[in-house]
Write a protein that holds these residues in place. Sequence first.
Motif, PDB file in Angstrom:
ATOM      1  N   LEU A   1       0.826  -1.208   0.000  1.00 17.04           N
ATOM      2  CA  LEU A   1       0.000   0.000   0.000  1.00 17.04           C
ATOM      3  C   LEU A   1       0.862   1.261   0.000  1.00 17.04           C
ATOM      4  N   ALA A   2       1.992   1.193   0.721  1.00 15.62           N
ATOM      5  CA  ALA A   2       2.915   2.330   0.728  1.00 15.62           C
ATOM      6  C   ALA A   2       3.518   2.544  -0.659  1.00 15.62           C
ATOM      7  N   MET A   3       3.765   1.457  -1.392  1.00 12.02           N
ATOM      8  CA  MET A   3       4.276   1.576  -2.757  1.00 12.02           C
ATOM      9  C   MET A   3       3.291   2.324  -3.654  1.00 12.02           C
ATOM     10  N   ILE A   4       2.007   1.964  -3.548  1.00  8.25           N
ATOM     11  CA  ILE A   4       0.985   2.629  -4.374  1.00  8.25           C
ATOM     12  C   ILE A   4       0.887   4.108  -4.010  1.00  8.25           C
ATOM     13  N   ALA A   5       0.906   4.416  -2.712  1.00  7.93           N
ATOM     14  CA  ALA A   5       0.863   5.815  -2.284  1.00  7.93           C
ATOM     15  C   ALA A   5       2.076   6.577  -2.808  1.00  7.93           C
ATOM     16  N   ALA A   6       3.248   5.939  -2.751  1.00 10.21           N
ATOM     17  CA  ALA A   6       4.466   6.582  -3.254  1.00 10.21           C
ATOM     18  C   ALA A   6       4.371   6.830  -4.761  1.00 10.21           C
ATOM     19  N   ILE A   7       3.786   5.891  -5.487  1.00  8.30           N
ATOM     20  CA  ILE A   7       3.626   6.050  -6.942  1.00  8.30           C
ATOM     21  C   ILE A   7       2.776   7.280  -7.248  1.00  8.30           C
ATOM     22  N   VAL A   8       1.677   7.425  -6.512  1.00  2.76           N
ATOM     23  CA  VAL A   8       0.778   8.564  -6.750  1.00  2.76           C
ATOM     24  C   VAL A   8       1.484   9.881  -6.419  1.00  2.76           C
ATOM     25  N   LEU A   9       2.145   9.937  -5.280  1.00  6.03           N
ATOM     26  CA  LEU A   9       2.819  11.171  -4.868  1.00  6.03           C
ATOM     27  C   LEU A   9       3.963  11.527  -5.807  1.00  6.03           C
ATOM     28  N   LEU A  10       4.729  10.528  -6.229  1.00  5.25           N
ATOM     29  CA  LEU A  10       5.850  10.794  -7.140  1.00  5.25           C
ATOM     30  C   LEU A  10       5.358  11.227  -8.507  1.00  5.25           C
ATOM     31  N   ASN A  11       4.221  10.703  -8.933  1.00  5.36           N
ATOM     32  CA  ASN A  11       3.657  11.139 -10.208  1.00  5.36           C
ATOM     33  C   ASN A  11       3.263  12.606 -10.151  1.00  5.36           C
ATOM     34  N   MET A  12       2.661  13.020  -9.035  1.00  2.99           N
ATOM     35  CA  MET A  12       2.288  14.428  -8.884  1.00  2.99           C
ATOM     36  C   MET A  12       3.534  15.318  -8.856  1.00  2.99           C
ATOM     37  N   TRP A  13       4.552  14.853  -8.172  1.00  2.00           N
ATOM     38  CA  TRP A  13       5.798  15.617  -8.100  1.00  2.00           C
ATOM     39  C   TRP A  13       6.452  15.709  -9.475  1.00  2.00           C
ATOM     40  N   ALA A  14       6.438  14.591 -10.219  1.00  6.67           N
ATOM     41  CA  ALA A  14       7.027  14.587 -11.556  1.00  6.67           C
ATOM     42  C   ALA A  14       6.295  15.559 -12.479  1.00  6.67           C
ATOM     43  N   THR A  15       4.961  15.614 -12.351  1.00  4.83           N
ATOM     44  CA  THR A  15       4.181  16.548 -13.169  1.00  4.83           C
ATOM     45  C   THR A  15       4.554  17.990 -12.839  1.00  4.83           C
ATOM     46  N   LYS A  16       4.754  18.266 -11.552  1.00  2.13           N
ATOM     47  CA  LYS A  16       5.141  19.621 -11.149  1.00  2.13           C
ATOM     48  C   LYS A  16       6.527  19.981 -11.658  1.00  2.13           C
ATOM     49  N   LEU A  17       7.441  19.003 -11.635  1.00  3.84           N
ATOM     50  CA  LEU A  17       8.810  19.242 -12.118  1.00  3.84           C
ATOM     51  C   LEU A  17       8.917  19.155 -13.641  1.00  3.84           C
ATOM     52  N   LYS A  18       7.851  18.670 -14.272  1.00  3.89           N
ATOM     53  CA  LYS A  18       7.810  18.482 -15.731  1.00  3.89           C
ATOM     54  C   LYS A  18       8.889  17.518 -16.213  1.00  3.89           C
ATOM     55  N   ILE A  19       8.958  16.386 -15.520  1.00  2.30           N
ATOM     56  CA  ILE A  19       9.813  15.299 -15.975  1.00  2.30           C
ATOM     57  C   ILE A  19       8.987  14.015 -15.963  1.00  2.30           C
ATOM     58  N   ALA A  20       9.453  12.998 -16.662  1.00  2.00           N
ATOM     59  CA  ALA A  20       8.712  11.743 -16.756  1.00  2.00           C
ATOM     60  C   ALA A  20       8.697  11.024 -15.410  1.00  2.00           C
ATOM     61  N   TYR A  21       7.522  10.578 -14.991  1.00  2.00           N
ATOM     62  CA  TYR A  21       7.416   9.947 -13.671  1.00  2.00           C
ATOM     63  C   TYR A  21       8.208   8.646 -13.543  1.00  2.00           C
ATOM     64  N   PRO A  22       8.447   7.845 -14.615  1.00  2.00           N
ATOM     65  CA  PRO A  22       9.289   6.651 -14.430  1.00  2.00           C
ATOM     66  C   PRO A  22      10.685   6.966 -13.903  1.00  2.00           C
ATOM     67  N   ILE A  23      11.207   8.139 -14.258  1.00  2.00           N
ATOM     68  CA  ILE A  23      12.547   8.513 -13.783  1.00  2.00           C
ATOM     69  C   ILE A  23      12.549   8.639 -12.266  1.00  2.00           C
ATOM     70  N   LEU A  24      11.573   9.360 -11.719  1.00  2.00           N
ATOM     71  CA  LEU A  24      11.500   9.521 -10.263  1.00  2.00           C
ATOM     72  C   LEU A  24      11.231   8.191  -9.563  1.00  2.00           C
ATOM     73  N   LEU A  25      10.403   7.339 -10.172  1.00  2.44           N
ATOM     74  CA  LEU A  25      10.083   6.060  -9.555  1.00  2.44           C
ATOM     75  C   LEU A  25      11.315   5.169  -9.437  1.00  2.44           C
ATOM     76  N   VAL A  26      12.122   5.122 -10.498  1.00  2.00           N
ATOM     77  CA  VAL A  26      13.327   4.296 -10.466  1.00  2.00           C
ATOM     78  C   VAL A  26      14.306   4.817  -9.418  1.00  2.00           C
ATOM     79  N   VAL A  27      14.524   6.124  -9.408  1.00  3.57           N
ATOM     80  CA  VAL A  27      15.459   6.716  -8.445  1.00  3.57           C
ATOM     81  C   VAL A  27      14.947   6.512  -7.024  1.00  3.57           C
ATOM     82  N   PHE A  28      13.648   6.714  -6.806  1.00  6.52           N
ATOM     83  CA  PHE A  28      13.068   6.526  -5.479  1.00  6.52           C
ATOM     84  C   PHE A  28      13.207   5.071  -5.028  1.00  6.52           C
TER      85      PHE A  28
END
Length: 526
Positions: free
Chosen positions: A9-36
Amino acid sequence: MHTILPFFLAMIAAIVLLNMWATKLKIAYPILLVVFGLLVSFVPGLPAVKINPDLIFFIFLPPLLFEASWSISFKEMKKWWRIIGSFAFLVVFFTALSVAVVSNYFIPGFTIALGFLLGGIVSPPDAVSSGAIMKFVKIPKTTSAILEGESLLNDASSLIIFRFALIAVGTGQFVWQEASLNFLWMIIGGAGLGLLLAWIFVQVHKRLPTDASSDIALTLIEPYLMYWLAEQFHSSGVLAVVCGGLYMSSKRMIFLSSTSRIRGYSVWESFVFILNGIVFLIIGLELPEIVGGLRSEGIPLPTAINYGVLVTGILIAARIISSYAAMLATIIFRPGVAPRASSNRRRLMMPIILGWTGMRGVVSLAAALAIPISLHGAPFPNRNLILFITFVVILLTLLVQGLTLPYLIRFGHVFDDFIDDEKEELVRQEIKTKLKQHVYHFLKDKHENELQSHAGIERMLKHWEEKNKASDTEWMNEKTKLIFLEMLESQRQFLSELNKDISINEEIIRHQLYQLDLEEERLRMI
């Protein structure tokens, strides 16, 4: 179970939050997910992430491929089938061959068979990564269609190479005649079984009294059935899902109601987003275990990193060379469809951009994790090194190519001559105008007698004739509602005929069809 569930469940929450952060930073969310995932993997006390290699393909690939086949424009695929086919098959084979030759020469213990195994794993670019990055830059519809079509088919070609290489590693030999027959059966059998099952599924949806919930539930299990049955017949489960998905996508207006289409779109969008997010997180979380395997085999970490950088360089070079070869072949054999640019510099830059879009991701990870742990009772040769090289390739292509591609497109002004927002907006307005004219003539021709006898229908006609945006449903009754629904179906048929024009972008047509579905849902709520 009580330990894994909170982590999941924490993984799913992290995916959602990182996607929002990636949208704000204007970068692809897979990049943040891999690094995270990579950073989290070093946190002590977390449960180890282990996936059964026999299940990795079956869990992730069928729904991801099925959803992609529903999203792509089949009309654009037919229009650019030559370059899509060359990138999906010829370029993938050339890339795998390049990796096989280089790894056999530079990596100790790697045979040609192991090299082809590695090449089949890392050769297919990832559609999710490319699509996530393309959201932040404007590219021509032609380039987008080529990338989408390629990503849909190159998974099948690369996994076929992977399967044959796996057999060669296991048996120690490779019989070309037998391999050729098996290759043909994988393609023909996979595509045929996928189309047959898709036709059966369409009939099930049409003939059974399904509602939106049951329609969506069926579409969730259908890709798994396609994949499983094709694999049982030793054909390509990937091709079965792709071909079946394309067929069902083309028939969606026939066997799915507007409610099923609207709700299904939301369900599938969320489902695929979570699946992709989990896979990209797993890429990072798997690294400590892979590094531990390297140490147990006595392979120094810097040496393994160098191998990964070498393979990544080969992949990028092979794709750029293939892009230039494709452009040259197009100019020679089909100059009418060759890309035009205002300068030779921009023309020469285009293959570099196309070559730079080869980010790796979900399929490469799934294929690497699907390598069996043991072979004939002994550890599979160089499995951990192949996994580590795959991880390095995914990480480097996501970080280096993924972060630089938007700037390369934006500041290189490569596609400035090809992007025409005004033209696309004109097409949208033209289609809307034609729809209004079609509705007006539909009411006049089919319900002329009722126009004089029913105030509601007269008002409906006046609404369309004057293009009045006001909404007034006080006069709506069952009779006028049926006429409205009939009118919406007539518009769908009109748009379907309009979509046969190859000059019209299918994305615009689909947007209009989606608006009609929303309008039908609003009517049914009255």
